[in-house]
Design a protein around this motif. Sequence first.
Motif, short mmCIF file in Angstrom:
data_model
loop_
_atom_site.label_atom_id
_atom_site.label_comp_id
_atom_site.label_asym_id
_atom_site.label_seq_id
_atom_site.Cartn_x
_atom_site.Cartn_y
_atom_site.Cartn_z
N GLU A 23 54.47 -42.96 61.89
CA GLU A 23 54.31 -43.89 60.79
C GLU A 23 55.45 -44.90 60.88
O GLU A 23 56.56 -44.56 61.29
CB GLU A 23 54.37 -43.17 59.44
CG GLU A 23 53.21 -42.22 59.25
CD GLU A 23 53.29 -41.46 57.94
OE1 GLU A 23 52.24 -41.31 57.31
OE2 GLU A 23 54.40 -41.01 57.58
N VAL A 24 55.16 -46.12 60.49
CA VAL A 24 56.13 -47.20 60.58
C VAL A 24 56.31 -47.82 59.20
O VAL A 24 55.33 -48.01 58.48
CB VAL A 24 55.64 -48.28 61.58
CG1 VAL A 24 56.57 -49.47 61.61
CG2 VAL A 24 55.48 -47.68 62.97
N VAL A 37 60.74 -45.61 61.78
CA VAL A 37 59.64 -44.88 62.43
C VAL A 37 59.86 -43.38 62.19
O VAL A 37 60.98 -42.89 62.33
CB VAL A 37 59.62 -45.16 63.95
CG1 VAL A 37 58.48 -44.42 64.62
CG2 VAL A 37 59.51 -46.65 64.22
N ARG A 38 58.78 -42.68 61.82
CA ARG A 38 58.87 -41.24 61.61
C ARG A 38 57.61 -40.54 62.10
O ARG A 38 56.57 -41.17 62.30
CB ARG A 38 59.11 -40.90 60.14
CG ARG A 38 57.90 -41.17 59.26
CD ARG A 38 58.19 -40.82 57.82
NE ARG A 38 57.00 -41.07 56.99
CZ ARG A 38 56.99 -41.00 55.69
NH1 ARG A 38 58.09 -40.69 55.03
NH2 ARG A 38 55.87 -41.24 55.02
N ASP A 39 57.69 -39.24 62.27
CA ASP A 39 56.57 -38.40 62.68
C ASP A 39 55.75 -38.08 61.44
O ASP A 39 56.27 -37.59 60.44
CB ASP A 39 57.12 -37.11 63.29
CG ASP A 39 56.05 -36.19 63.85
OD1 ASP A 39 54.87 -36.32 63.47
OD2 ASP A 39 56.41 -35.32 64.66
N SER A 40 54.44 -38.33 61.49
CA SER A 40 53.61 -38.10 60.32
C SER A 40 53.49 -36.62 59.96
O SER A 40 53.13 -36.28 58.84
CB SER A 40 52.21 -38.71 60.52
OG SER A 40 51.53 -38.06 61.57
N GLY A 45 61.40 -35.29 57.81
CA GLY A 45 62.26 -35.10 58.98
C GLY A 45 63.02 -36.35 59.35
O GLY A 45 63.12 -37.30 58.56
N PRO A 46 63.57 -36.38 60.56
CA PRO A 46 64.38 -37.52 60.99
C PRO A 46 63.58 -38.81 61.09
O PRO A 46 62.36 -38.79 61.30
CB PRO A 46 64.89 -37.09 62.37
CG PRO A 46 64.12 -35.90 62.76
CD PRO A 46 63.43 -35.35 61.57
N VAL A 47 64.27 -39.91 60.92
CA VAL A 47 63.69 -41.24 61.00
C VAL A 47 64.49 -42.06 62.00
O VAL A 47 65.72 -42.03 62.00
CB VAL A 47 63.73 -41.93 59.61
CG1 VAL A 47 63.25 -43.37 59.71
CG2 VAL A 47 62.89 -41.16 58.61
N LEU A 48 63.79 -42.76 62.87
CA LEU A 48 64.43 -43.70 63.79
C LEU A 48 64.41 -45.07 63.15
O LEU A 48 63.39 -45.47 62.58
CB LEU A 48 63.70 -43.74 65.12
CG LEU A 48 63.61 -42.43 65.89
CD1 LEU A 48 62.72 -42.60 67.11
CD2 LEU A 48 64.98 -41.95 66.28
N VAL A 49 65.51 -45.79 63.23
CA VAL A 49 65.59 -47.12 62.63
C VAL A 49 65.96 -48.12 63.72
O VAL A 49 66.91 -47.91 64.46
CB VAL A 49 66.64 -47.15 61.49
CG1 VAL A 49 66.75 -48.54 60.89
CG2 VAL A 49 66.27 -46.14 60.41
#
Length: 71
Positions: A23-24, A37-40, A45-49
């Motif tokens: 998911e964005v 960005v994260r895992d649906s 959980g963790p988020v990439l930015v």
Amino acid sequence: MYDLTGAVWHKSSRSNNSNNCVEVATGVPGCDVVVAVRDSKERSGPVLVFRRGEWKAFLAGAHAGDFDLNQ
């Protein structure tokens, strides 16, 4: 660190309601220069930015086939 509490997350329309997607979120409250960005499957959980320029470069590479593992 960014406060993503009010972020609006989007999943690809091609995901067919599957939870095996990423998911964005754009338009992160208080910061309009990042894409998160994260895992649906693990929404808490963790988020990439990424900065917008980094995200645009990634999308351009994906569209150009730079990450195609079959090549």
